[in-house]
Design a protein around this motif. Structure first.
Motif, short mmCIF file in Angstrom:
data_model
loop_
_atom_site.label_atom_id
_atom_site.label_comp_id
_atom_site.label_asym_id
_atom_site.label_seq_id
_atom_site.Cartn_x
_atom_site.Cartn_y
_atom_site.Cartn_z
N UNK A 2 0.73 -1.10 -0.01
CA UNK A 2 -0.09 0.11 0.03
C UNK A 2 0.90 1.30 -0.11
N UNK A 3 2.10 0.97 0.87
CA UNK A 3 2.90 2.36 0.93
C UNK A 3 3.65 2.90 -0.42
N UNK A 7 3.18 6.21 -2.50
CA UNK A 7 4.44 7.10 -2.88
C UNK A 7 4.48 7.06 -4.51
N UNK A 8 4.06 6.01 -4.91
CA UNK A 8 4.26 6.21 -6.71
C UNK A 8 3.23 7.14 -7.24
N UNK A 10 1.75 10.09 -6.28
CA UNK A 10 2.28 11.47 -6.33
C UNK A 10 3.18 11.74 -7.54
N UNK A 12 6.61 11.78 -10.04
CA UNK A 12 7.55 12.83 -10.35
C UNK A 12 7.65 13.13 -11.72
N UNK A 13 7.53 14.47 -12.05
CA UNK A 13 7.68 14.69 -13.44
C UNK A 13 8.67 14.04 -14.02
N UNK A 15 12.39 14.01 -15.76
CA UNK A 15 13.41 15.13 -15.66
C UNK A 15 14.43 14.77 -16.46
N UNK A 17 18.22 14.13 -17.04
CA UNK A 17 19.42 14.14 -15.88
C UNK A 17 20.17 14.96 -16.37
N UNK A 18 20.86 15.69 -15.22
CA UNK A 18 21.85 16.85 -15.64
C UNK A 18 23.09 16.15 -15.49
N UNK A 20 25.92 16.65 -14.60
CA UNK A 20 27.05 17.36 -13.73
C UNK A 20 27.00 16.64 -12.38
N UNK A 22 28.91 17.45 -8.16
CA UNK A 22 29.63 18.54 -7.41
C UNK A 22 31.06 18.84 -7.81
N UNK A 484 35.01 14.98 -0.38
CA UNK A 484 33.86 16.13 -0.40
C UNK A 484 34.16 17.16 0.64
N UNK A 488 34.01 20.98 -0.24
CA UNK A 488 33.17 21.90 0.51
C UNK A 488 34.20 23.19 1.01
N UNK B 22 10.39 3.25 -6.78
CA UNK B 22 9.36 4.21 -6.05
C UNK B 22 9.86 4.54 -4.63
N UNK B 29 11.22 14.53 -2.67
CA UNK B 29 10.13 15.12 -3.35
C UNK B 29 10.34 16.58 -2.92
N UNK B 60 25.95 21.45 -2.29
CA UNK B 60 26.45 21.52 -3.74
C UNK B 60 27.01 20.11 -3.95
N UNK B 61 26.96 19.28 -3.00
CA UNK B 61 27.86 17.89 -3.33
C UNK B 61 26.59 16.88 -4.32
N UNK B 63 23.45 17.71 -7.30
CA UNK B 63 22.83 18.76 -7.99
C UNK B 63 21.29 18.45 -7.84
N UNK B 87 30.28 24.11 -5.49
CA UNK B 87 30.54 24.00 -4.24
C UNK B 87 31.54 24.46 -3.46
N UNK B 92 30.64 27.42 2.61
CA UNK B 92 29.61 26.69 3.55
C UNK B 92 30.51 25.82 4.67
N UNK B 96 31.29 16.07 8.44
CA UNK B 96 30.72 14.95 7.62
C UNK B 96 30.48 13.87 8.73
#
Lengths: 586, 397
Positions: A2-3, A7-8, A10, A12-13, A15, A17-18, A20, A22, A484, A488, B22, B29, B60-61, B63, B87, B92, B96
């Protein structure tokens, strides 16, 4: 259920994929892998291209390139010698693999999983033997098992006959020597597999009442089976490609193998370039197929091993009184793999000519060979050449593969391609790469032929896959967040590579560099085709000396060189040890 | 230190990981929140809910696919205009989960790194020395400059990571489960320490955790996230006492969920009569607007349930049910009871003065103000179960 539905629902449009992360976006993120791909492709692809082209091109009367032809392949396949050589190669590779798996495997299990004494000796044996040129090993074994060697000598003394009991210049001799040559590496690879194995499984079997032997047979061996098959196939491929033993033992004994056939066709006058190229292409195809299966098997083997992993404490079997038997096996390995060959080399190096090992010989002890080696400037030049070539190749290969490995592990766009490109050279048997580089040098407008540069480039290509393995697994051990955090903190990608990745990778870099350096320093099959009069390497010179019957001088040279290389091999051992300590401690 | 405008605004931030199925992945979201300068903001939720992804998107880690992130007047990310500040130019500070202390550098070099690689300006040697010293002092590590990080304890490494995050006076501080690798005692200590430090430097902070008590104690504002979705956002008291649904109620601490239906409509003052699945009738309040048709659940915290003798006089504004004690446990400062009321099993936590034994008949009482009616639209509470108790700890792993 059911869960999931909720969730499904709702939704998502979709998109785009970018492209890029970090690490950057747009061109900047494609550029590093793009440049590396080009650099590596320029190194790796021409050998295959030139072999294909030469194998499909006619040679006209003037020696220049003619029109397209399949004649080389037709001639090759029509020649019955191909099939006898192929058969010999397969038999040789399979049996030698069996010998080294049995010898190295048993030793690995005793050392890693039991409480037998003298265990460190096995590692010393393996690492010292890594530093010894194959030519030296093979010649030592040829002496030991040969007509003048102690075995046949003893036989003659006891039987009174003047014949020999064992002819080393035979398939059996080749298998034995090749098997011994590879058993240290099999030992090192398999001991890693046994070390990772989970002791709980063996202890569970013991608790069920199984004997040590039954536990070994039904549990230890079965658990290590994927690793053993993978390593077996790897050694089989290497044996198929091997050149040292076939040319030093097989050729005098008239046992022809694929690699020696290629060598002969390229060294005869005039060289049969088309024939050798067609031959090489066929061999590449065979190796590529085998490597494909090896890749699949070793991936599975890794998965098998990673189930266990952490929290493991070595709990070796208590062999009871049999532990001395285990110790004896380790000692035997030391004697057979290291002590006897080195003793033979030393004996020969102090003798004016090759003669049986006995007390009578002691009267003839001489330092002449060493004096010749140490005072002859040409020998010093040899050492300089070899160290230059190996060091240059190791540096370049590690430099390229550290960047490539980093890009691949961190999934830069195009990074996966880099991983594939760097593994292409695995399909080149050394002798084949030698042929290809020779042809490239002949085509090239630059005066490359006969220079150390050419040998170095060939070594870079050849050892790139090894460098990649060191770099890849090294980067994998660096926690993602370490990079990372630097990002940062404000560091650019180049700064991250230079200030974070490279220093943390330094143990892997040093270990990989030394490994490639050692391999390069003893490589014969490539160098023997590419070395000119001014660019001889140590392995080639020893090969020539041995072929010309200067066995004593070759032995002195080999002994001196072995000492030097052993120092390098030992530092490799300590670096590797420290590296694993660091990882375990972090 | 940070008196610049560092209000953070996040609008409709969304990220999808294709191929993860899903809602099972770490995707988020569309999520929006805005923080005033100096707010201590916590993203709270079970692991894999997308809270770390949200944090990494702000850093920024990662996108995002959509949305906008604005810090003060600077737009850091805007999908519509294709803005994406790299980033390493966002200034910032981030701590971690693994601390990410570089083992090949000393403590000093670790903390000085952000200054050394800064692109805004170059810092002189003396200035670096002064700023690093100041940052180390702030985290109580003065004098540790020359140490190798490998010689430090977990708590000390944590402090180094913190010093490194604040050394350049960032406009935003991001903390990704920084306490999860510490042992329980140290965790308590560091909680206070972190909060004190954040107030001292006044930097806007986003804190990610799956521990609801950490969130309640430290935050000015909490966002509860589940399966990539923002469930509720509000002050700790709001979240705890006025949960919007069963998930939030359960995640913020153990609670009793009683299912039933509303008899009639919800009046203006929000107090309505509910008929429980077992037939009992109780009153509860609805802090959030609810349609009266749907099945609902009532959340009553164990500590809000009082056990009394059955002959005790009823109290005004309290519900009373009659039940039987199934088990009783003495925990020192509290007693824990499991009471059966019809088909319902209720947990009660009372003061040490009560003393009931198993099998005893008791009056189960809870105030109308402490009975919170919740919509069950997220499907977390079915119509079949009599009552459901969600231990917070179970969701965390």
């Amino acid at each position: 259920m059911k869960q999931v539905a909720v969730v499904g629902a709702a939704g998502m449009r979709p998109r785009r994929r970018a492209q890029s992360s970090w690490r950057g976006s747009g061109l900047t993120i494609w550029l590093p892998a793009g440049i590396m791909t080009m650099v590596l492709a320029i190194l790796v692809l021409p050998p295959i291209g030139v072999l294909l082209q030469t194998s499909l091109t006619e040679v006209n009367e003037t020696g220049g390139a003619g029109s397209f032809t399949l004649a080389h392949y037709a001639a090759l396949l029509a020649d019955p010698k191909l099939y006898s050589s192929a058969w010999n190669s397969v038999i040789f590779a399979a049996m030698a693999t069996g010998v080294s798996l049995f010898f190295g495997g048993a030793l690995a299990w005793i050392v890693e999983r039991t409480n037998a004494p003298l265990r460190p000796l096995a590692y010393v044996t393996a690492f010292v033997s890594l530093g010894t040129p194959y030519v030296i090993y093979v010649s030592a074994w040829l002496f030991l098992l040969g007509r003048a060697g102690p075995i046949n000598d003893l036989y003659r003394q006891f039987s009174g006959s003047s014949g020999i009991i064992f002819n080393v210049y035979s398939m059996a001799g080749m298998v034995l020597v090749e098997g011994f040559l590879w058993s240290p590496l099999v030992f090192l690879l398999l001991s890693a597999a046994f070390r990772r194995a989970n002791a709980d499984m063996e202890e569970a079997a013991r608790m069920c009442g199984a004997s040590v032997f039954r536990t070994f047979w039904h549990i230890s061996l079965r658990l290590a089976q994927p690793a053993i098959i993978g390593i077996g196939l790897f050694v089989f491929i290497r044996n198929l490609e091997s050149f040292d033993v076939p040319v030093l033992i097989g050729t005098p004994g008239r046992v022809n193998l694929l690699t020696t056939d290629i060598y002969l066709s390229i060294t005869q006058i005039p060289p049969l370039l088309g024939h050798a190229s067609a031959f090489s292409v066929v061999l590449i195809a065979v190796v590529a197929v085998l490597l494909y299966f090896y890749g699949r098997i070793s991936r599975n083997a890794d998965r098998y091993a990673s189930i266990t992993g952490k929290g493991y404490r070595p709990r070796p079997f208590d062999l009871g009184r049999a532990r001395w038997l285990g110790g004896a096996v380790i000692l035997l390995n030391f004697v057979v793999i290291l002590a006897l060959p080195l003793l033979a080399v030393l004996w020969n190096s102090f003798m004016p000519f090759v003669r049986p090992m006995n007390l009578a010989g002691l009267r003839l002890l001489t330092m002449e060979n060493y004096l010749a080696v140490l005072y002859e400037t040409s020998y010093v030049q040899l050492a300089v050449n070899t160290i230059f070539v190996s060091a240059l190749a190791a540096t370049l290969a590690i430099f390229l593969t550290v960047i490539a490995g980093w890009l691949a592990v961190r999934r830069w766009p195009g990074g996966a391609t880099l991983d594939q490109i760097t593994s292409i050279p695995l399909v080149f048997p050394g002798i084949v790469l030698g042929v290809a580089m020779m042809e490239i040098a002949l085509w090239s407008p630059l005066p490359l032929y006969g220079t150390l540069w050419l040998i170095s480039i060939a070594f870079v290509i050849r050892y790139m896959p090894y460098g990649m393995r060191y770099a890849y697994s090294g980067v994998l051990q660096i926690h993602r967040e370490l990079e990372e955090a630097a990002g940062v903190a404000g560091a650019s990608q180049l700064a991250i590579l230079r200030r974070i990745v490279a220093p943390l990778l330094s143990p892997a870099i040093i270990a990989g560099w030394l490994f490639i350096f050692l391999l390069g320093a003893r490589e014969l099959s490539i160098a023997v085709l590419l070395a000119g009069p001014e660019s001889q390497t140590m392995a080639v010179a020893m090969f020539d000396q041995w072929s010309n019957g200067q066995g004593a001088e070759a032995s002195a040279l080999g002994a001196a060189w072995t000492v030097l290389m052993t120092i390098c091999a030992c530092s490799l051992y300590f670096v590797v040890r420290r590296q694993s300590d660091m990882v375990a401690g972090s | 230190m940070a008196n610049v405008d560092s209000a953070l605004e996040v609008i409709d931030l969304a990220k999808d990981y294709p191929g993860t199925g899903h809602g099972t992945g770490r995707g988020i979201r569309p999520i929006s929140f805005s923080l005033k300068t100096g707010t201590f903001f916590t993203l709270l939720g079970p692991s894999g809910c997308g809270k770390t992804t949200t944090l990494r998107c702000v850093a920024g880690l990662e996108q995002p696919d959509e949305g906008m992130v604005r810090l003060g007047r600077d737009v850091l990310f805007d999908a519509r205009h294709g803005t994406n500040v790299a980033l390493n130019r966002r200034n910032i500070g981030m701590v971690f989960q693994s601390y990410a202390i570089w083992p090949h550098m000393t403590v000093f070099e670790n903390v000085a790194f952000p200054l050394r690689v800064s692109r805004d300006r170059t810092y002189g040697a003396a200035e670096v020395e002064r700023l690093v010293g100041g940052a180390l002092e702030t985290v109580n590590l003065a004098g540790f400059q020359g140490r190798s990080p490998t010689q430090l304890s977990g708590g000390q490494q944590q402090r180094v990571a913190l010093a490194r995050a604040i050394v350049r006076s960032p406009r935003l501080l991001l903390l990704d489960e920084p306490l999860s690798n510490l042992d329980a005692k140290l965790r308590d200590e560091m909680r206070n320490e972190l909060k004190r430090l954040q107030q001292q430097i006044g930097v806007t902070t986003i804190y990610v955790t799956h521990d609801q008590s950490e969130a309640l104690e430290m935050s000015d504002m909490i966002a509860v996230i589940n399966q990539g979705q923002l469930m509720q956002i509000g002050s700790p008291r709001e979240i705890y006492f006025r949960p919007r649904d069963a998930f939030v109620a359960g995640f913020m601490g153990s609670t009793n969920l009683l299912t039933g239906t509303i008899a009639g409509s919800v009046p203006e003052n929000g107090v309505a009569t509910v008929k429980l699945t077992g037939g009992q009738v109780v009153k509860c309040q609805f802090p959030n607007p609810t349609s009266s048709v749907k099945p609902i659940a009532i959340s009553v915290r164990p500590e809000a349930i009082d056990l009394r003798q059955t002959n005790a006089p009823p109290r005004d504004g309290w519900n009373r049910l009659i039940g039987t004690v199934v088990s009783a446990g003495f925990l020192g400062q509290t007693n824990r009871y499991n009471v059966r009321v019809g088909d319902l099993h209720l947990q009660s936590r009372t003061g040490p003065e009560t003393n009931f034994t198993s099998g005893e008949s008791v009056a189960v009482e809870f105030s109308v103000m402490n009975a919170i009616g919740l919509a069950t639209a997220d499907g977390k509470v079915g119509t079949d179960g009599p009552a459901q108790r969600i231990e917070p700890g179970n969701n965390s792993k």
